[in-house]
Write an enzyme that holds these catalytic residues in place. Structure first.
Site, PDB file in Angstrom:
ATOM      1  N   LYS A 145      -4.616 -10.347  -6.656  1.00  0.00           N
ATOM      2  CA  LYS A 145      -5.832 -10.807  -5.964  1.00  0.00           C
ATOM      3  C   LYS A 145      -7.019  -9.897  -6.294  1.00  0.00           C
ATOM      4  CE  LYS A 145      -5.442  -8.282  -1.708  1.00  0.00           C
ATOM      5  NZ  LYS A 145      -5.237  -8.092  -0.336  1.00  0.00           N
ATOM      6  N   LYS A 190     -10.975  -4.630  -3.696  1.00  0.00           N
ATOM      7  CA  LYS A 190     -11.840  -3.463  -3.897  1.00  0.00           C
ATOM      8  C   LYS A 190     -11.041  -2.246  -4.320  1.00  0.00           C
ATOM      9  CE  LYS A 190     -12.636  -4.112   1.004  1.00  0.00           C
ATOM     10  NZ  LYS A 190     -13.675  -4.580   1.892  1.00  0.00           N
ATOM     11  N   LYS A 197       0.817  -1.211   0.000  1.00  0.00           N
ATOM     12  CA  LYS A 197       0.000   0.000   0.000  1.00  0.00           C
ATOM     13  C   LYS A 197       0.852   1.264   0.000  1.00  0.00           C
ATOM     14  CE  LYS A 197      -4.390  -1.692   1.633  1.00  0.00           C
ATOM     15  NZ  LYS A 197      -5.413  -1.755   2.660  1.00  0.00           N
TER      16      LYS A 197
HETATM   17  P1  TYM Z   1     -10.575  -6.674   3.922  1.00  0.00           P
HETATM   18  O1  TYM Z   1     -11.657  -5.704   4.232  1.00  0.00           O
HETATM   19  O2  TYM Z   1      -9.584  -6.312   2.879  1.00  0.00           O
HETATM   20  O3  TYM Z   1     -11.179  -8.074   3.517  1.00  0.00           O
HETATM   21  C1  TYM Z   1     -12.168  -8.757   4.303  1.00  0.00           C
HETATM   22  C2  TYM Z   1     -11.916 -10.258   4.246  1.00  0.00           C
HETATM   23  O4  TYM Z   1     -11.952 -10.731   2.890  1.00  0.00           O
HETATM   24  C3  TYM Z   1     -10.772 -11.490   2.618  1.00  0.00           C
HETATM   25  N1  TYM Z   1     -10.407 -11.271   1.194  1.00  0.00           N
HETATM   26  C4  TYM Z   1     -10.151 -12.258   0.314  1.00  0.00           C
HETATM   27  N2  TYM Z   1     -10.162 -13.593   0.438  1.00  0.00           N
HETATM   28  C5  TYM Z   1      -9.878 -14.324  -0.676  1.00  0.00           C
HETATM   29  N3  TYM Z   1      -9.580 -13.777  -1.882  1.00  0.00           N
HETATM   30  C6  TYM Z   1      -9.558 -12.426  -2.052  1.00  0.00           C
HETATM   31  N4  TYM Z   1      -9.274 -11.882  -3.240  1.00  0.00           N
HETATM   32  C7  TYM Z   1      -9.846 -11.601  -0.918  1.00  0.00           C
HETATM   33  N5  TYM Z   1      -9.910 -10.253  -0.724  1.00  0.00           N
HETATM   34  C8  TYM Z   1     -10.242 -10.078   0.575  1.00  0.00           C
HETATM   35  C9  TYM Z   1      -9.714 -10.906   3.546  1.00  0.00           C
HETATM   36  O5  TYM Z   1      -8.669 -11.832   3.766  1.00  0.00           O
HETATM   37  C10 TYM Z   1     -10.538 -10.643   4.799  1.00  0.00           C
HETATM   38  O6  TYM Z   1     -10.652 -11.828   5.575  1.00  0.00           O
HETATM   39  N6  TYM Z   1      -7.477  -5.844   7.760  1.00  0.00           N
HETATM   40  C11 TYM Z   1      -8.670  -6.549   7.336  1.00  0.00           C
HETATM   41  C12 TYM Z   1      -9.892  -6.259   8.180  1.00  0.00           C
HETATM   42  C13 TYM Z   1      -9.687  -6.485   9.624  1.00  0.00           C
HETATM   43  C14 TYM Z   1      -9.640  -7.742  10.293  1.00  0.00           C
HETATM   44  C15 TYM Z   1      -9.420  -7.432  11.661  1.00  0.00           C
HETATM   45  C16 TYM Z   1      -9.766  -9.066   9.859  1.00  0.00           C
HETATM   46  C17 TYM Z   1      -9.508  -5.515  10.559  1.00  0.00           C
HETATM   47  N7  TYM Z   1      -9.340  -6.087  11.777  1.00  0.00           N
HETATM   48  C18 TYM Z   1      -9.316  -8.444  12.632  1.00  0.00           C
HETATM   49  C19 TYM Z   1      -9.673 -10.076  10.834  1.00  0.00           C
HETATM   50  C20 TYM Z   1      -9.443  -9.747  12.182  1.00  0.00           C
HETATM   51  C21 TYM Z   1      -8.991  -6.163   5.914  1.00  0.00           C
HETATM   52  O7  TYM Z   1      -8.624  -5.103   5.455  1.00  0.00           O
HETATM   53  O8  TYM Z   1      -9.812  -7.054   5.262  1.00  0.00           O
END
Ligand code: TYM
Length: 336
Positions: free
Chosen positions: A199, A202, A114
């Site tokens: 991957k 969004k 990022k």
């Molecule tokens: P975020 O918002 O980017 O994504 C949410 C969840 O979706 C999964 N994910 C994917 N899995 C498979 N293939 C993909 N292309 C893909 N894109 C996203 C992510 O692995 C995630 O599980 N930092 C985290 C949010 C967060 C969090 C936490 C998660 C904040 N605190 C505590 C677990 C525990 C995030 O930005 O996810």
């Protein structure tokens, strides 16, 4: 068992989020034993680590709550809330900042991706983001954290922070439980429809790279038809997919939706070209998304109910998190 996970309320919920994480949240909620709990939250505090529009964040937070309920998160059984209504997340992050190490954060691949070449220009929040993520799960003594593959490294960091804190300040007690990441093997990493090596995300500027859960059927079919592929027909066994990243991804998505292994999917489509496979995949997607997007649109019309769900969930989360937050202050010798 305590299941905890979060999602950033930025952009739409996409197929990667759904197959990599949310579907697992719902499965874990549905399989929960009495005495266990699921806490799922909108990571709105994480969303301010990058430039954002306040009005948009507010809208996106309610929309993401509606999307999660539409996917099957039941606010009567799971605790659904947004971080901003539970100040203990930010408080615990500060308390853990004394334990987290700069070197650990510097190694985070998401930070490197990022920030790119412009590290100096990034917010402190983007760098410290994984410490907030550690606070998110440690606050509730999470045992299981269902996430996609890309979040595994952040979870390892949470374990490192918990372990060091327990060693340094626990006085022989475990102040924090070490959380276990739960990653679905069949959908750990769903890739972009435009590039099999990136991957699905969004933040990809091209909307054609992802399937959003709210895309209408025509758009879903169009995105699948335009998805990047190669000119070869599909092989009849998984071994024949080696080196064909886009084909691997589309077959994996099909299997994750139909509940079949890659070999089972290929046994049916082997020898056929993408001209036959893509419409079948598109239809499967449309059928999966139809009930979710219908429910989503319904829920969006009831903003008051969404506010009430988040308020109720936050009150419960505040209660569950309090003893751990208190114990952390005590362990650090902070007088309150
Ligand atoms: P975020 O918002 O980017 O994504 C949410 C969840 O979706 C999964 N994910 C994917 N899995 C498979 N293939 C993909 N292309 C893909 N894109 C996203 C992510 O692995 C995630 O599980 N930092 C985290 C949010 C967060 C969090 C936490 C998660 C904040 N605190 C505590 C677990 C525990 C995030 O930005 O996810």
């Amino acid at each position: 068992m305590r299941v905890v996970s979060g999602i950033q309320p930025t952009g739409n919920l996409h197929l990667g989020n759904y197959l990599g994480a949310i579907r697992n949240w719902v499965r874990m909620q549905d399989a929960l034993e009495p005495g266990s709990q699921c806490l799922f939250f909108l990571a709105d505090l994480h969303a301010i680590s990058q430039p954002h529009d306040p009005a948009e964040l507010k809208r996106a937070t309610l929309e993401m709550a509606a999307a999660l309920v539409a996917c099957g998160i039941d606010p009567a059984r799971s605790i659904l809330f947004n971080q901003a209504q539970v100040p203990a997340h930010a408080e615990l992050q500060w308390l853990l900042n004394g334990t987290a190490r700069m070197g650990w954060l510097n190694r985070m691949t998401q930070w490197k991706d990022k920030a790119g070449k412009n590290r100096e220009g990034q917010s402190v929040a983007l760098f410290a983001y994984p410490v907030l993520q550690a606070a998110d799960v440690l606050l509730y003594q999470a045992t299981h954290v269902p996430v996609g593959d890309d979040q595994k490294q952040h979870l390892e960091l949470a374990r490192d922070i918990a372990q060091k804190f327990n060693n340094d300040f626990g006085g022989g007690e475990e102040v924090f439980t070490l959380p276990e990441p739960i990653v679905p093997p069949e959908a750990a990493r769903i890739m972009s429809l435009r590039d099999g090596s990136a991957k699905m995300s969004k933040s990809d500027p091209s909307d054609m790279s992802r399937i959003n859960l709210v895309d209408d059927p025509d758009l879903v079919m169009q995105k699948v038809k335009k998805a990047k592929t190669d000119p070869e027909p599909l092989p009849s066994e998984a071994a024949g997919l080696v080196g064909r990243a886009e084909a691997i991804n589309l077959v994996a998505v099909y299997g994750a939706l139909s509940g079949e292994s890659t070999d089972q999917v290929l046994a049916r489509f082997g020898g056929q070209g993408f001209g036959a496979f893509k419409p079948a995949l598109g239809e499967l997607l449309v059928e999966t998304l139809r009930p979710i997007s219908a429910r989503f649109r319904e829920l969006l019309n009831d903003r008051e109910e969404l506010d009430a769900i988040l308020a109720r969930g936050s009150a419960k989360a505040r209660e569950i998190g309090r003893p751990t937050l208190d114990a952390t202050y005590v362990a650090l010798g902070l007088v309150r």
